[in-house]
Design a protein around this motif. Structure first.
Motif, short mmCIF file in Angstrom:
data_model
loop_
_atom_site.label_atom_id
_atom_site.label_comp_id
_atom_site.label_asym_id
_atom_site.label_seq_id
_atom_site.Cartn_x
_atom_site.Cartn_y
_atom_site.Cartn_z
N ASP A 134 0.84 -1.20 0.00
CA ASP A 134 0.00 0.00 0.00
C ASP A 134 0.88 1.25 0.00
O ASP A 134 0.50 2.30 0.53
N ALA A 135 2.08 1.14 -0.58
CA ALA A 135 2.98 2.29 -0.69
C ALA A 135 2.25 3.45 -1.36
O ALA A 135 1.46 3.24 -2.27
N PRO A 136 2.49 4.68 -0.87
CA PRO A 136 3.51 5.12 0.10
C PRO A 136 3.06 5.06 1.56
O PRO A 136 3.71 5.64 2.43
N TYR A 137 1.96 4.36 1.85
CA TYR A 137 1.40 4.32 3.19
C TYR A 137 1.79 3.02 3.91
O TYR A 137 2.34 2.10 3.31
N LEU A 138 1.48 2.96 5.20
CA LEU A 138 1.55 1.73 6.00
C LEU A 138 2.92 1.04 5.97
O LEU A 138 3.02 -0.18 5.83
N SER A 139 3.97 1.82 6.12
CA SER A 139 5.31 1.22 6.14
C SER A 139 5.40 0.16 7.23
O SER A 139 4.98 0.38 8.38
N PRO A 140 5.97 -1.00 6.91
CA PRO A 140 6.06 -2.09 7.88
C PRO A 140 7.20 -1.87 8.87
O PRO A 140 8.11 -1.08 8.64
N GLU A 141 7.15 -2.60 9.97
CA GLU A 141 8.34 -2.67 10.83
C GLU A 141 9.46 -3.31 9.99
O GLU A 141 9.18 -4.23 9.22
N PRO A 142 10.68 -2.83 10.07
CA PRO A 142 11.22 -1.85 11.01
C PRO A 142 11.17 -0.39 10.52
O PRO A 142 11.90 0.46 11.05
N TYR A 143 10.35 -0.12 9.51
CA TYR A 143 10.28 1.24 8.96
C TYR A 143 8.98 1.95 9.31
O TYR A 143 8.64 2.96 8.69
N ARG A 144 8.26 1.47 10.29
CA ARG A 144 6.98 2.06 10.63
C ARG A 144 7.12 3.57 10.88
O ARG A 144 8.03 4.01 11.60
N GLY A 145 6.23 4.35 10.28
CA GLY A 145 6.25 5.80 10.44
C GLY A 145 7.09 6.52 9.42
O GLY A 145 7.02 7.75 9.31
N LYS A 146 7.87 5.78 8.65
CA LYS A 146 8.71 6.40 7.63
C LYS A 146 7.98 6.40 6.29
O LYS A 146 7.32 5.43 5.94
N LYS A 147 8.09 7.51 5.56
CA LYS A 147 7.49 7.62 4.23
C LYS A 147 8.54 8.10 3.24
O LYS A 147 9.44 8.83 3.61
N PRO A 148 8.37 7.68 1.99
CA PRO A 148 7.30 6.82 1.53
C PRO A 148 7.61 5.34 1.71
O PRO A 148 8.76 4.93 1.58
N ASN A 149 6.60 4.56 2.06
CA ASN A 149 6.72 3.11 1.97
C ASN A 149 7.02 2.78 0.51
O ASN A 149 6.68 3.55 -0.39
N ARG A 150 7.63 1.64 0.27
CA ARG A 150 8.03 1.30 -1.10
C ARG A 150 7.95 -0.20 -1.30
O ARG A 150 8.03 -0.97 -0.33
N PRO A 151 7.79 -0.64 -2.55
CA PRO A 151 7.62 -2.08 -2.80
C PRO A 151 8.74 -2.96 -2.25
O PRO A 151 8.47 -4.10 -1.85
N ALA A 152 9.96 -2.45 -2.19
CA ALA A 152 11.06 -3.27 -1.67
C ALA A 152 10.80 -3.73 -0.24
O ALA A 152 11.30 -4.77 0.19
N TRP A 153 10.00 -2.96 0.50
CA TRP A 153 9.75 -3.29 1.91
C TRP A 153 8.68 -4.36 2.10
O TRP A 153 8.39 -4.77 3.22
N VAL A 154 8.09 -4.84 1.01
CA VAL A 154 7.10 -5.91 1.13
C VAL A 154 7.74 -7.17 1.71
O VAL A 154 7.05 -8.02 2.28
N VAL A 155 9.04 -7.28 1.59
CA VAL A 155 9.73 -8.47 2.10
C VAL A 155 9.56 -8.59 3.62
O VAL A 155 9.53 -9.71 4.16
N HIS A 156 9.43 -7.47 4.31
CA HIS A 156 9.27 -7.50 5.77
C HIS A 156 7.88 -8.00 6.17
O HIS A 156 7.75 -8.77 7.12
N THR A 157 6.88 -7.58 5.43
CA THR A 157 5.53 -8.07 5.70
C THR A 157 5.43 -9.55 5.39
O THR A 157 4.83 -10.32 6.16
#
Length: 262
Positions: free
Chosen positions: A205-228
């Motif tokens: 749901d980038a740029p929203y809902l950044s996962p841990e360990p990036y919670r609160g950081k924007k923009p969320n990005r597709p590369a971070w889907v690995v954490h979810t």
């Protein structure tokens, strides 16, 4: 491992000037495919445009419930026409939103119904936004299912196990975003663990809902889907490698893509 981010707003202004780098970062992280989501006519056109320019990107076109109020027939006709454009594989996002209340619910229902009927007519999957509107959406999905088969995904799912099970019974997939990684999201992880293997998807749901360990950081990005994905794998008691491949193939099946082509 390979991943499919099934919901990202890379057409958002947060990615202006950095889109190429964000896409390259995702591919380097193993995110072989990302679905870029439209929320209105302009953002849908942008989704189609950037999907055409980037091999790993695909587009969904639609009018989201929070912005459907000022939408016109001309806008809708443009959305319908976009379904014939290259790399457009889904309709949405659509659905209902009872949180912001920027558009009367009766107007949201009209537009959601339009998307559902068009999905059934064109046999293209739809993407459902369901914030604070669980029961009204269930009622509309049940009604649509009486007309014919449903094919779609409940995006950034936040319902309970019974609701997820009913969505699966109706023919839908269930997708989880960064909220599933939050420390206090044990209930949501239990829901994710209950979804049948062949109906589970993952998204940013980038740029929203950044996962841990990036919670609160924007923009969320597709590369971070690995954490979810890793958090969902832990909740289900399987390896990240196994779940990454499962969700990748699930997404390809839903969106009509060849899982072995990327």
């Amino acid at each position: 491992m390979r991943f499919f981010d099934t919901h990202a707003h890379l057409n958002d202004e947060d990615f202006a000037g950095i889109l190429d780098d964000v896409v390259a970062e995702a591919v380097a992280a193993g995110v072989k495919r990302t679905l870029v989501i439209g929320i209105d006519r302009a953002s849908s056109e942008r989704a189609v445009e950037i999907a055409w320019r980037h091999e790993s990107l695909y587009a969904a076109v639609g009018i989201q419930p929070n912005v459907c109020g000022p939408a016109t027939e001309e806008d809708w006709n443009a959305i319908v026409a976009m379904l014939d454009r290259p790399k457009v594989v889904a309709l949405g996002e659509t659905g209902l939103d009872g949180y912001w209340q920027t558009v009367p619910m009766e107007v949201q229902r009209v537009w959601f119904d339009r998307h559902l009927r068009l999905s059934q007519e064109r046999r293209i999957p739809f993407i459902v936004h369901l914030r604070d509107s669980v029961e009204p959406i269930r009622e509309m999905l049940e009604e649509a299912a009486r007309r014919g088969p449903l094919r779609g995904v409940m995006h950034s799912f936040t319902g309970d196990e019974a609701y997820a099970a009913r969505c699966v019974e109706l023919g839908l997939y269930v997708s989880f975003a960064g909220m599933a990684t939050f420390k206090k999201s044990d209930d949501l992880r239990r829901v994710a663990a209950s979804v049948p293997e062949d109906r589970l998807l993952v998204e940013t749901d980038a740029p929203y809902l950044s996962p841990e360990p990036y919670r609160g950081k924007k923009p969320n990005r597709p590369a971070w889907v690995v954490h979810t994905l890793a958090k969902l794998a832990d909740a289900r008691g399987v390896s990240p490698e196994s779940l990454a491949e499962t969700t990748y193939r699930n997404a390809c099946r839903l969106f009509g893509l060849d899982a072995d082509a990327a």
